[in-house]
Motif scaffolding. Structure first.
Motif, PDB file in Angstrom:
ATOM      1  N   ASP A  24     -50.247 -10.571  76.623  1.00 28.13           N
ATOM      2  CA  ASP A  24     -51.162 -11.391  75.842  1.00 28.13           C
ATOM      3  C   ASP A  24     -52.583 -10.837  75.897  1.00 28.13           C
ATOM      4  OD1 ASP A  24     -51.752 -14.107  74.457  1.00 28.13           O
ATOM      5  OD2 ASP A  24     -53.109 -14.124  76.177  1.00 28.13           O
ATOM      6  N   GLN A  25     -53.050 -10.513  77.105  1.00 22.40           N
ATOM      7  CA  GLN A  25     -54.407 -10.011  77.249  1.00 22.40           C
ATOM      8  C   GLN A  25     -54.567  -8.616  76.649  1.00 22.40           C
ATOM      9  OE1 GLN A  25     -57.412 -11.677  78.962  1.00 22.40           O
ATOM     10  NE2 GLN A  25     -56.082 -13.042  77.798  1.00 22.40           N
ATOM     11  N   LEU A 115     -57.607   1.702  83.297  1.00 18.52           N
ATOM     12  CA  LEU A 115     -56.476   0.847  83.672  1.00 18.52           C
ATOM     13  C   LEU A 115     -57.012  -0.548  83.960  1.00 18.52           C
ATOM     14  CD1 LEU A 115     -54.768   3.312  86.172  1.00 18.52           C
ATOM     15  CD2 LEU A 115     -54.040   2.863  83.815  1.00 18.52           C
ATOM     16  N   THR A 116     -56.227  -1.563  83.661  1.00 21.78           N
ATOM     17  CA  THR A 116     -56.592  -2.934  84.023  1.00 21.78           C
ATOM     18  C   THR A 116     -55.564  -3.477  84.996  1.00 21.78           C
ATOM     19  OG1 THR A 116     -57.742  -3.429  81.948  1.00 21.78           O
ATOM     20  CG2 THR A 116     -56.934  -5.296  83.208  1.00 21.78           C
ATOM     21  N   ARG A 117     -56.061  -4.093  86.072  1.00 25.72           N
ATOM     22  CA  ARG A 117     -55.182  -4.761  87.035  1.00 25.72           C
ATOM     23  C   ARG A 117     -55.225  -6.256  86.731  1.00 25.72           C
ATOM     24  NH1 ARG A 117     -50.583  -3.520  89.282  1.00 25.72           N
ATOM     25  NH2 ARG A 117     -50.190  -4.641  91.225  1.00 25.72           N
ATOM     26  N   HIS A 118     -54.113  -6.754  86.181  1.00 23.90           N
ATOM     27  CA  HIS A 118     -54.000  -8.159  85.792  1.00 23.90           C
ATOM     28  C   HIS A 118     -53.351  -9.002  86.881  1.00 23.90           C
ATOM     29  CE1 HIS A 118     -54.980  -7.527  81.463  1.00 23.90           C
ATOM     30  NE2 HIS A 118     -54.407  -6.350  81.644  1.00 23.90           N
ATOM     31  N   MET A 119     -53.021  -8.402  88.005  1.00 24.03           N
ATOM     32  CA  MET A 119     -52.296  -9.111  89.058  1.00 24.03           C
ATOM     33  C   MET A 119     -53.134  -9.186  90.326  1.00 24.03           C
ATOM     34  SD  MET A 119     -48.538  -7.414  88.519  1.00 24.03           S
ATOM     35  CE  MET A 119     -47.686  -8.719  89.401  1.00 24.03           C
ATOM     36  N   ALA A 120     -52.930 -10.264  91.091  1.00 18.17           N
ATOM     37  CA  ALA A 120     -53.708 -10.463  92.324  1.00 18.17           C
ATOM     38  C   ALA A 120     -52.992  -9.841  93.511  1.00 18.17           C
ATOM     39  CB  ALA A 120     -53.946 -11.946  92.558  1.00 18.17           C
TER      40      ALA A 120
END
Length: 390
Positions: A24-25, A115-120
């Motif tokens: 989605d993002q 890069l995008t880190r979408h997770m914690a």
């Protein structure tokens, strides 16, 4: 007067596009950059669940092959990067870290890699944790908490959730880590009348509707079981309270059994998946987000706040950052059912916001978490990496 900067040539690589927050993002960011006049593409397999969303948003799409393996994905992406003279290659999923790096290198045109880190949590691969920062030009963390995981690591050895116990840091140049929160469509998530949607959801005049929104896959979903246990306690004090579980997942039968066992028949129910979430957010009285696993940010909190609704959420990972923009509702310790029930009962006793207050809360969320804000920050990062003006 300075001339407008030239559009950048950007590709967002995504080998899944099957649904979920990361897809989605990724898609919404690409669409927002497209609206900002950039030459931006989404590259991934055609025919996946997010294909209609991509078509609706209008971002150009390149098909990497629906049935191709990872090597084929990398090779087709590299050819596309070279042919289109792409300047920025941006990857989002953990599984796409190395395909993004390899495709950019194989293209031979030296694009910048983001890069995008979408997770914690940290990348699962030790190789990624050791070498990722050395191979990319920038790594976006979607919250301060995610950045903390990447820089310092987070350890909760006593947590009942295994994924929260050990989250080691990356190694390398931490100046490459940039915090840019995710965004929501604040043109859609805004205060609005939703009387018809309340009726459609099975709510009656005088009902106070709590809702959990999100998938509920085994083993524990997003705290839907804990929500129902708390709901049983709230129902004893507030007979007109109703409890909606919105979404889908493999826990459906277990949750239906919980409803029967806890005496919540007629008071709690599963709505299934819904497509008009802005209307749903306006139809409910309070969003409950009792997350028990990891949570990078919790944009569902922002969606509810943008509609002027209170939120009761776990004070977990990045959720307090999402909550802070509007700060309406209550944060409770994760997995503390008693605290959750007390917070729900307390919130039900408070009056709803007036129209002017709801509009002001929407404004605060818009300033912090709109797609426009996210797109502008990411575009500035791209231009900084390329040494572009504007």
């Amino acid at each position: 007067m300075n001339p407008a900067p030239s559009p950048l040539r950007i590709v967002h690589l995504n080998s899944l596009l099957t649904g979920g927050g990361t897809d989605d993002q990724c898609v919404k960011l690409a669409a927002q950059l497209h609206r900002l006049g950039q030459r931006v593409f989404i590259a991934g397999p055609a025919g996946r669940a997010f294909a209609p969303v991509i078509a609706q948003l209008g971002a150009p799409f390149f098909d990497t092959g629906a049935k191709s393996g990872r090597l084929r994905f990398i090779l087709r992406a590299a050819q596309f990067i070279r042919r289109e003279k792409i300047q920025i290659v941006h990857g989002h999923h953990g599984r796409d870290i190395w395909p993004t790096l390899f495709a950019a290198r194989l293209a031979g045109t030296n694009p910048k890699i983001v890069l995008t880190r979408h997770m914690a949590k940290s990348p699962a691969s030790p190789a990624s944790r050791h070498f990722l920062l050395g191979q990319c030009d920038a790594l976006i963390a979607v919250s301060e908490f995610v950045a903390k995981v990447l820089r310092e690591g987070v350890y909760e050895p006593q947590s009942p959730e295994e994924e929260r116990r050990i989250r080691p840091p990356l190694r390398g140049d931490f100046t490459k880590i940039h915090i840019i929160p995710g965004g929501i469509d604040t043109t859609k998530f805004r205060p609005a009348d939703a009387a018809a949607k309340r009726r459609e959801l099975g709510l009656q005049p005088g009902d106070y509707a709590f809702a959990v929104v999100g998938g509920y896959d085994l083993p524990r979903g997003k705290g839907q079981h804990e929500f129902l246990v708390a709901a049983a306690r709230v129902s004893e004090k507030i007979p007109r309270a109703r409890f909606l579980i919105i979404g889908r997942g493999s826990m459906a039968e277990l949750l239906q059994a919980d409803i029967a066992r806890l005496g919540l028949a007629g008071k709690a129910w599963l709505t299934g998946q819904v497509s008009d979430m802005p209307q749903v957010m306006n139809a409910i009285d309070c969003l409950v987000h009792p997350q028990i696993g990891t949570e990078a940010l919790g944009l569902v909190v922002c969606e509810a706040h943008a509609c002027g609704k209170p939120v009761i959420a776990s004070a977990l990972d990045g959720i307090p950052e999402a909550f802070a923009a509007a700060h309406y509702g209550r944060l409770v310790p994760a997995e503390d059912i008693e605290a959750l029930a007390v917070a729900m009962a307390g919130q039900a006793g408070e009056p709803a916001l007036g129209p002017a207050q709801a509009v002001e809360m929407h404004r605060r969320v818009e300033q912090a978490f709109s797609l426009e804000e996210m797109g502008a920050k990411v575009l500035r990062l791209y231009r900084d990496l390329l040494g572009c003006a504007g």
